[in-house]
Design an enzyme around this catalytic site. Structure first.
Site, PDB file in Angstrom:
ATOM      1  N   TYR A 109     -42.506 -46.818 -18.558  1.00 17.27           N
ATOM      2  CA  TYR A 109     -42.020 -46.510 -19.902  1.00 17.27           C
ATOM      3  C   TYR A 109     -43.056 -45.636 -20.602  1.00 17.27           C
ATOM      4  O   TYR A 109     -44.257 -45.910 -20.534  1.00 17.27           O
ATOM      5  CB  TYR A 109     -41.824 -47.805 -20.713  1.00 17.27           C
ATOM      6  CG  TYR A 109     -41.440 -47.551 -22.148  1.00 17.27           C
ATOM      7  CD1 TYR A 109     -40.103 -47.520 -22.536  1.00 17.27           C
ATOM      8  CD2 TYR A 109     -42.419 -47.306 -23.112  1.00 17.27           C
ATOM      9  CE1 TYR A 109     -39.747 -47.258 -23.843  1.00 17.27           C
ATOM     10  CE2 TYR A 109     -42.068 -47.035 -24.425  1.00 17.27           C
ATOM     11  CZ  TYR A 109     -40.731 -47.014 -24.781  1.00 17.27           C
ATOM     12  OH  TYR A 109     -40.391 -46.750 -26.079  1.00 17.27           O
ATOM     13  N   GLU A 193     -38.826 -40.495 -26.052  1.00 16.24           N
ATOM     14  CA  GLU A 193     -38.955 -41.694 -25.235  1.00 16.24           C
ATOM     15  C   GLU A 193     -38.382 -41.437 -23.854  1.00 16.24           C
ATOM     16  O   GLU A 193     -37.308 -40.840 -23.733  1.00 16.24           O
ATOM     17  CB  GLU A 193     -38.186 -42.844 -25.906  1.00 16.24           C
ATOM     18  CG  GLU A 193     -38.232 -44.147 -25.146  1.00 16.24           C
ATOM     19  CD  GLU A 193     -37.359 -45.214 -25.796  1.00 16.24           C
ATOM     20  OE1 GLU A 193     -36.113 -45.070 -25.831  1.00 16.24           O
ATOM     21  OE2 GLU A 193     -37.929 -46.204 -26.291  1.00 16.24           O
TER      22      GLU A 193
END
Ligand code: GDP
Ligand code: MN
Length: 384
Positions: A109, A193
């Site tokens: 992530y 993101e």
């Protein structure tokens, strides 16, 4: 917690993918369509086996059945037919992206997000990608690294190496972290993101899913994505905007109406301090007419999460008796279905309160202080 009060524009995954690609971040080959027949064609071009992905501005598409593997072009057509028109968290799927499947070894992530409280960008990264980062942060906070970015320096290779190391990401991700920062800066984003950022079995680092949120204040120089549905991805925000209301949905249970941004902001805080979550930010402004009150109430009451509504008005240019008249007229137009707590103070407050007392609507109650009103509204919302 930071409230997002500015209008911001989320991009679709395929748009984020395009930006990543332009900035030299590896992404799977992919194409977008709204037609199952074309999905079959695209799958053929991409080699047969494809991942069919719902394009909606919401996360958790995988869990909702909006990300599915199709073994061949015929399956891609069928899968696209199933996903198109699906509802994912209140968003209807209008297009799908078909992507070449990737052989995932590990999911990471990585994101940069504006930390409004700190007035800086924050890198958030984790070696545990794929699932929602909030879940990782809740269950294993030590697995999530947070590194603030000096706005003057940005993300240099050295900074990216620091982020990767803090998160336990492999050194190969450093280059991607630098490029991802370039995306943020060049595109005037307040959030980028990648989840998951993956290492493939072949050892490549690829961005498999992307979210980019653009800063609305830079819209004048970021015309590429058009106005689109702009800030109003939320159906209630769209309805409010169509009525000219200054409304931001916050998804709590206490609906809030006030006059003046400052008063509304402090009302949000006081309600939160009473242990309830504000459902919205709605500023009816200085010239609160009955129509604005009726429009505001109807938008707030149509939010299924709302359990009570708090009207907090400090009478100034618009005196409290005019606001009370507005509420009474609004009650003629809108069927009140949830308790309404009203606090009127300032100009002509006594007369305003008398008007509401006289109307004596069974679901309307008054409080004389902001704290008292907030406590009552919070209580009604949490025991409802
Ligand atoms: P989200 O659920 O909205 O975050 O959608 P994602 O694009 O992140 O997809 C959800 C999950 O599907 C990912 O975390 C992956 O585990 C899986 N996935 C997506 N694309 C691929 C792919 O090309 N290959 C494999 N093996 N899994 C994929
Ligand atoms: Mn994802």
């Amino acid at each position: 917690m930071t409230f997002q009060t500015g209008a911001e524009m989320d991009l679709y995954e395929h748009q984020a993918r395009e930006l990543f690609e332009e900035h030299g971040i590896l992404v799977p080959r992919a194409e977008v369509t709204d037609s199952p027949g074309q999905a079959r064609e695209i799958a053929r071009r991409l080699g047969g086996r494809v991942v069919v992905k719902a394009q909606v501005k919401a996360g958790g598409r995988g869990k909702a059945g909006g990300v599915r593997l199709a073994a061949d072009p015929a399956a891609a057509e069928l899968t696209a037919r199933q996903i198109l028109g699906m509802d994912i968290k209140g968003h209807t799927v209008g297009t799908v992206m078909l992507a070449q499947p990737v052989d995932i070894e590990t999911e990471f992530y990585a994101s940069y997000v504006l930390d409004r409280a700190a007035g800086r960008f924050l890198a958030i990264a984790s070696a545990e990608g794929g699932m929602e980062i909030e879940e990782v942060a809740a269950s294993r906070p030590e697995a999530v690294a947070r590194v603030h970015i000096d706005p003057a320096e940005g993300v240099t290779s050295a900074k990216a190496a620091e982020i990767a190391e803090a998160a336990g990401l492999p050194p190969q991700t450093v280059d991607v972290l630098v490029r991802l920062w370039e995306v943020l800066v060049r595109e005037d984003a307040v959030l980028v993101e990648v989840n998951p950022l993956v290492r493939t079995r072949q050892g490549q680092i690829l961005a498999l899913d992307g979210k980019v949120t653009l800063d609305d204040n830079a819209r004048f120089r970021q015309t590429r994505w058009g106005d689109g549905d702009a800030a109003h991805d939320d159906p209630l925000e769209a309805a409010a905007a169509a009525k000219g209301l200054n409304y931001v949905r916050l998804h709590g249970e206490v609906g809030i109406i006030g006059n003046g941004a400052g008063l509304v902001m402090s009302t949000l805080d006081v309600v939160a301090g009473c242990g309830a979550r504000p459902a919205d930010f709605l500023d009816i402004g200085g010239g609160a007419s009955a129509q604005i009150m009726a429009d505001g109430l109807s938008v707030i009451l149509s939010d299924p999460a709302v359990k009570s509504v708090l009207v907090n008005v400090f009478g100034g240019i618009t005196a409290c008796d005019a606001v009370a008249d507005g509420i009474v007229q609004a009650l003629e137009q809108v069927q009140l279905t949830k308790p309404l707590v009203v606090r009127l103070d300032g100009n002509n407050a006594v007369r305003g309160r008398a008007i509401l007392d006289e109307r004596a609507h069974p679901l309307v109650q008054q409080a004389t202080t902001m704290d008292g009103a907030a406590r009552r509204a919070a209580q009604l919302a949490t025991t409802a």
